[in-house]
Design a protein around this motif. Structure first.
Motif, short mmCIF file in Angstrom:
data_model
loop_
_atom_site.label_atom_id
_atom_site.label_comp_id
_atom_site.label_asym_id
_atom_site.label_seq_id
_atom_site.Cartn_x
_atom_site.Cartn_y
_atom_site.Cartn_z
N ASP A 86 79.40 6.76 58.75
CA ASP A 86 80.73 7.09 59.28
C ASP A 86 81.68 5.98 58.89
O ASP A 86 81.34 4.80 59.02
N LEU A 87 82.87 6.34 58.44
CA LEU A 87 83.95 5.40 58.18
C LEU A 87 85.11 5.81 59.06
O LEU A 87 85.51 6.97 59.05
N GLU A 88 85.63 4.86 59.83
CA GLU A 88 86.69 5.18 60.79
C GLU A 88 87.74 4.09 60.79
O GLU A 88 87.41 2.90 60.81
N LEU A 89 89.00 4.50 60.77
CA LEU A 89 90.11 3.56 60.90
C LEU A 89 90.36 3.30 62.37
O LEU A 89 90.60 4.23 63.14
N VAL A 90 90.25 2.05 62.77
CA VAL A 90 90.51 1.65 64.15
C VAL A 90 91.44 0.44 64.08
O VAL A 90 91.02 -0.65 63.70
N GLY A 91 92.72 0.67 64.40
CA GLY A 91 93.70 -0.40 64.26
C GLY A 91 93.78 -0.81 62.79
O GLY A 91 93.92 0.01 61.93
N GLY A 92 93.66 -2.07 62.53
CA GLY A 92 93.71 -2.57 61.16
C GLY A 92 92.35 -2.81 60.57
O GLY A 92 92.19 -3.61 59.66
N GLN A 93 91.34 -2.10 61.09
CA GLN A 93 89.98 -2.30 60.60
C GLN A 93 89.34 -0.97 60.23
O GLN A 93 89.65 0.06 60.82
N VAL A 94 88.43 -1.04 59.27
CA VAL A 94 87.57 0.10 58.97
C VAL A 94 86.22 -0.21 59.61
O VAL A 94 85.61 -1.23 59.32
N GLU A 95 85.82 0.68 60.53
CA GLU A 95 84.49 0.54 61.13
C GLU A 95 83.52 1.35 60.28
O GLU A 95 83.72 2.54 60.06
N VAL A 96 82.48 0.67 59.81
CA VAL A 96 81.42 1.29 59.03
C VAL A 96 80.22 1.43 59.96
O VAL A 96 79.73 0.42 60.48
N THR A 97 79.78 2.65 60.19
CA THR A 97 78.64 2.88 61.06
C THR A 97 77.57 3.62 60.26
O THR A 97 77.86 4.61 59.60
N VAL A 98 76.34 3.12 60.35
CA VAL A 98 75.20 3.78 59.72
C VAL A 98 74.18 4.06 60.81
O VAL A 98 73.78 3.15 61.54
N ARG A 99 73.80 5.32 60.92
CA ARG A 99 72.75 5.72 61.85
C ARG A 99 71.52 6.10 61.04
O ARG A 99 71.63 6.80 60.03
N SER A 101 66.85 6.64 61.45
CA SER A 101 65.78 7.00 62.39
C SER A 101 64.82 5.86 62.71
O SER A 101 63.91 6.03 63.51
N ASP A 102 65.02 4.69 62.13
CA ASP A 102 64.14 3.55 62.39
C ASP A 102 64.65 2.79 63.60
O ASP A 102 65.78 2.29 63.58
N PRO A 103 63.83 2.64 64.66
CA PRO A 103 64.30 1.92 65.84
C PRO A 103 64.29 0.39 65.67
O PRO A 103 64.83 -0.33 66.50
N GLY A 104 63.70 -0.10 64.59
CA GLY A 104 63.64 -1.55 64.37
C GLY A 104 65.02 -2.14 64.13
O GLY A 104 65.80 -1.61 63.34
N LEU A 105 65.31 -3.23 64.82
CA LEU A 105 66.62 -3.87 64.69
C LEU A 105 66.60 -4.88 63.55
O LEU A 105 65.64 -5.65 63.41
N PRO A 106 67.65 -4.91 62.74
CA PRO A 106 67.71 -5.88 61.64
C PRO A 106 67.89 -7.30 62.19
O PRO A 106 68.51 -7.51 63.24
N VAL A 107 67.35 -8.24 61.47
CA VAL A 107 67.45 -9.65 61.86
C VAL A 107 67.96 -10.43 60.66
O VAL A 107 67.39 -10.35 59.57
N ALA A 108 69.04 -11.17 60.87
CA ALA A 108 69.56 -12.01 59.80
C ALA A 108 68.62 -13.19 59.61
O ALA A 108 68.22 -13.84 60.57
N ARG A 109 68.29 -13.46 58.38
CA ARG A 109 67.43 -14.59 58.07
C ARG A 109 68.29 -15.83 57.93
O ARG A 109 69.49 -15.74 57.68
N THR A 110 67.68 -16.98 58.07
CA THR A 110 68.43 -18.22 57.88
C THR A 110 68.84 -18.31 56.42
O THR A 110 68.15 -17.82 55.53
N VAL A 138 66.93 8.32 69.00
CA VAL A 138 66.12 8.38 67.78
C VAL A 138 66.72 7.38 66.81
O VAL A 138 67.78 7.61 66.24
N GLY A 139 66.09 6.24 66.65
CA GLY A 139 66.54 5.26 65.68
C GLY A 139 67.57 4.29 66.21
O GLY A 139 67.50 3.85 67.36
#
Length: 161
Positions: A86-99, A101-110, A138-139
């Protein structure tokens, strides 16, 4: 109809409602989906400029496409099911949303300049004003907001015509 919808890899839905501007497409994780999602982002940004009078600087357009690319790549890499962008204009920002089915949360590496690959989340965090991940029934839903104004500190930037 966009190219992704024509080849059956994605469904595309555009809506303009009460001043809200967004586009959405579903991807099946087939080769070429990430490129098609970047094209969706380009079409969305072009729509903002042509139909709604927003001036989108090149830096911001590249950042939006990069975020779409990285988030969808992760979804395709770590799930066996479809992903929705999903791409959505909210104020002066574009919100990028990806849904996906994987429930695992991403983790930023050092940060590790010597590491080859696996820098996607670091990149998303560097170019986004906000980032969040939420589990869903789901996900999960991954969302990043990219400022499309000349000044990333402006919350409601962009001209309205």
């Amino acid at each position: 109809m966009n190219k992704a919808a024509q080849n059956g890899a994605a469904r595309d839905e555009n809506r303009l409602q009460d001043g809200l501007v967004w586009m959405s497409a579903a991807y099946e994780g087939v080769p070429g989906d990430v490129a098609r999602a970047r094209e969706l982002a380009r079409a969305f940004l072009l729509r903002l400029e042509n139909d709604h009078g927003y001036r989108v600087p090149d830096r911001a357009a590249q950042a939006v496409q990069l975020v779409v690319s990285e988030l969808l790549t992760n979804a395709c890499k770590h799930t066996s099911g479809p992903a929705l962008v999903d791409l959505e204009l909210v104020g002066g920002q574009v919100e990028v949303t990806v849904r996906d089915s994987d429930p695992g949360l991403p983790v930023a590496r050092t940060t590790d300049p010597g590491r080859v690959g696996q820098h996607g989340l670091e990149i998303v965090l560097a170019v986004s004003q906000s980032f969040e991940v939420d589990r869903e029934p789901v996900g999960k839903r991954t969302r990043a907001a990219v400022c499309i104004t000349d000044d990333p500190r402006e919350g409601d930037g962009g001209s309205t015509g």
